[in-house]
Design an enzyme around this catalytic site. Sequence first.
Site, PDB file in Angstrom:
ATOM      1  CB  CYS A  31      -0.885   0.049   1.237  1.00 50.79           C
ATOM      2  SG  CYS A  31      -1.756  -1.474   1.602  1.00 50.79           S
TER       3      CYS A  31
ATOM      4  CB  CYS B 142       0.202   3.472  -4.511  1.00 50.79           C
ATOM      5  SG  CYS B 142       0.661   2.269  -5.784  1.00 50.79           S
ATOM      6  CG  HIS B 143      -2.213   4.795  -1.091  1.00 55.30           C
ATOM      7  ND1 HIS B 143      -3.073   5.589  -1.814  1.00 55.30           N
ATOM      8  CD2 HIS B 143      -2.520   3.520  -1.444  1.00 55.30           C
ATOM      9  CE1 HIS B 143      -3.865   4.829  -2.561  1.00 55.30           C
ATOM     10  NE2 HIS B 143      -3.552   3.563  -2.361  1.00 55.30           N
TER      11      HIS B 143
ATOM     12  CB  CYS C 179      -5.489  -1.256  -4.098  1.00 56.99           C
ATOM     13  SG  CYS C 179      -6.154   0.416  -4.231  1.00 56.99           S
TER      14      CYS C 179
ATOM     15  CB  CYS D  80     -33.522  -0.645   8.537  1.00 55.54           C
ATOM     16  SG  CYS D  80     -32.857  -1.779   7.303  1.00 55.54           S
TER      17      CYS D  80
ATOM     18  CB  CYS E  71     -35.320  -1.650  14.855  1.00 58.13           C
ATOM     19  SG  CYS E  71     -36.263  -3.183  15.092  1.00 58.13           S
ATOM     20  CG  HIS E  72     -31.839   0.894  13.705  1.00 57.11           C
ATOM     21  ND1 HIS E  72     -31.249   0.774  14.940  1.00 57.11           N
ATOM     22  CD2 HIS E  72     -31.614  -0.285  13.066  1.00 57.11           C
ATOM     23  CE1 HIS E  72     -30.671  -0.415  15.037  1.00 57.11           C
ATOM     24  NE2 HIS E  72     -30.892  -1.082  13.918  1.00 57.11           N
TER      25      HIS E  72
ATOM     26  NE  ARG F 224     -25.933  -5.103  14.238  1.00 55.96           N
ATOM     27  CZ  ARG F 224     -26.330  -5.358  15.475  1.00 55.96           C
ATOM     28  NH1 ARG F 224     -25.556  -5.093  16.491  1.00 55.96           N
ATOM     29  NH2 ARG F 224     -27.490  -5.916  15.698  1.00 55.96           N
TER      30      ARG F 224
ATOM     31  CB  CYS G 234     -29.964  -6.005  11.416  1.00 58.47           C
ATOM     32  SG  CYS G 234     -29.293  -5.026  12.806  1.00 58.47           S
TER      33      CYS G 234
END
Lengths: 280, 162
Positions: free
Chosen positions: A95, A98-99, A133, A196, A199-200, A237, A241
């Site tokens: 990585c 390049c970065h 990448c 979703c 609940c949220h 996650r 759910c």
Amino acid sequence: MLRKSIAAAALVALAVGAGSGVSAEDKPVGPWERKENHVKAPKDSPLDYLVSGYWFRTPKTRALQDDDFENPAFLWVEQGIEEWSKVDGKAGKSCASCHETAEKGMKGVSARYPVYSAKNKKMMAVTHQVNYCRENYMKAKKWKWESGKMLGMTAYIGLQSRGMPVNVSIDGPVRPFFEAGKDFYHERRGQFDLACVHCHQANFGQYIRADFLSQGHSNGFPTYRLKWQKLGSLHRRFRGCNNNIRAIPYKRGSPEYTNLELYLAWRGQGLKVESPSVRQ
Amino acid sequence: MKFGRLVLATFFAVAFAAAPFAAQQAFGQGKAPLIKYKIVDEDSIPVSLTGKPGDPEKGKKWAIHGRLGHCIACHVMPVDQPYMGEVGPSLVGVASRYTAGEIRMLIVNPKVVNEDTMMPAFYKADGFHRVRKAFVGKTMLSAQQVEDIVAYLLTLKEEEKE
């Protein structure tokens, strides 16, 4: 007023994880309800204000996140740091080739992802980009979505955006993906027939059994979950759910979940990136 | 690591059947054709689904059961249980507010009364989206279990405490 002492009582209640089913009227004020912990919702947001999942957790859990030396997610971050400059693949690159440093090269990345890639004609989450990448520039093998190396790398990348406001673009070519994510968020699924949004959005700040519902934001991912005993991805996650309402989950990295990730990032637009966070 | 001991019994582990498949088989409620019922006044099923009365003691068991009724996942009930949910109204005194027929309707399929409700339909087997294989074509409760819960809720008058 009584508010301050009541808030202290709320902390105690949360600390012991009590969900005794108190009624709305005599419920103490919790930290998620305090104005100073709220962030202004973006234009057209369905929420009156935004509040990070952090403020729905117990003081103990929050303290783990607050201290990088206590935060177990940093075991994975260390792995990410190692991989950053490790040469891998036929191109003989890492990585860093390049970065340069992650501090410079990765600053702000997690705050603005997922992004649209014109070349690939698809939405790319940070995890997709890392593998892009690896395959194309390093000629190295892809990492599995939920592998330790991938989680460590995305946590390390996320760390470079800590404290920056989530700021995804939803305009131009991104729009259809955003709309798809929005539809997913509102679509009922599974035998429980829940979306979703139920609940949220409608019920954050309420107990559902022993779980205290947050606004379901993505600003802390990847997150160390005490229940998992492990760092986990946002798409893990999502699968949780979905599974819990007896719905067939999608694959990690699927277009469905990536669109949902985009929509969710927009719902949390302005919240500070907390990666890698700690949750219950 | 030291965090092992911090893990709380969570709603999902307990109540939403994130649990082993073997256990789920036992709780998927059969594929037999559903018993037909008649809705009266748009919000009531006055006649018992099974033609038999329910057993309130069993009903209470199903209502707090983590893979059957899930009622306390969302409702406070006058039972001695930790972690009762609060996304639905308290069911204390529910029998003073609704008739048996209305309660039966709400358990069988509350979307008939309020199409936006969060409450699941407990005696409905199709019309769902992406249901996990173990639950396809099954109802969450059997007809008799619905009746048992109706019988139990009918005992919840005013401010009863256990």
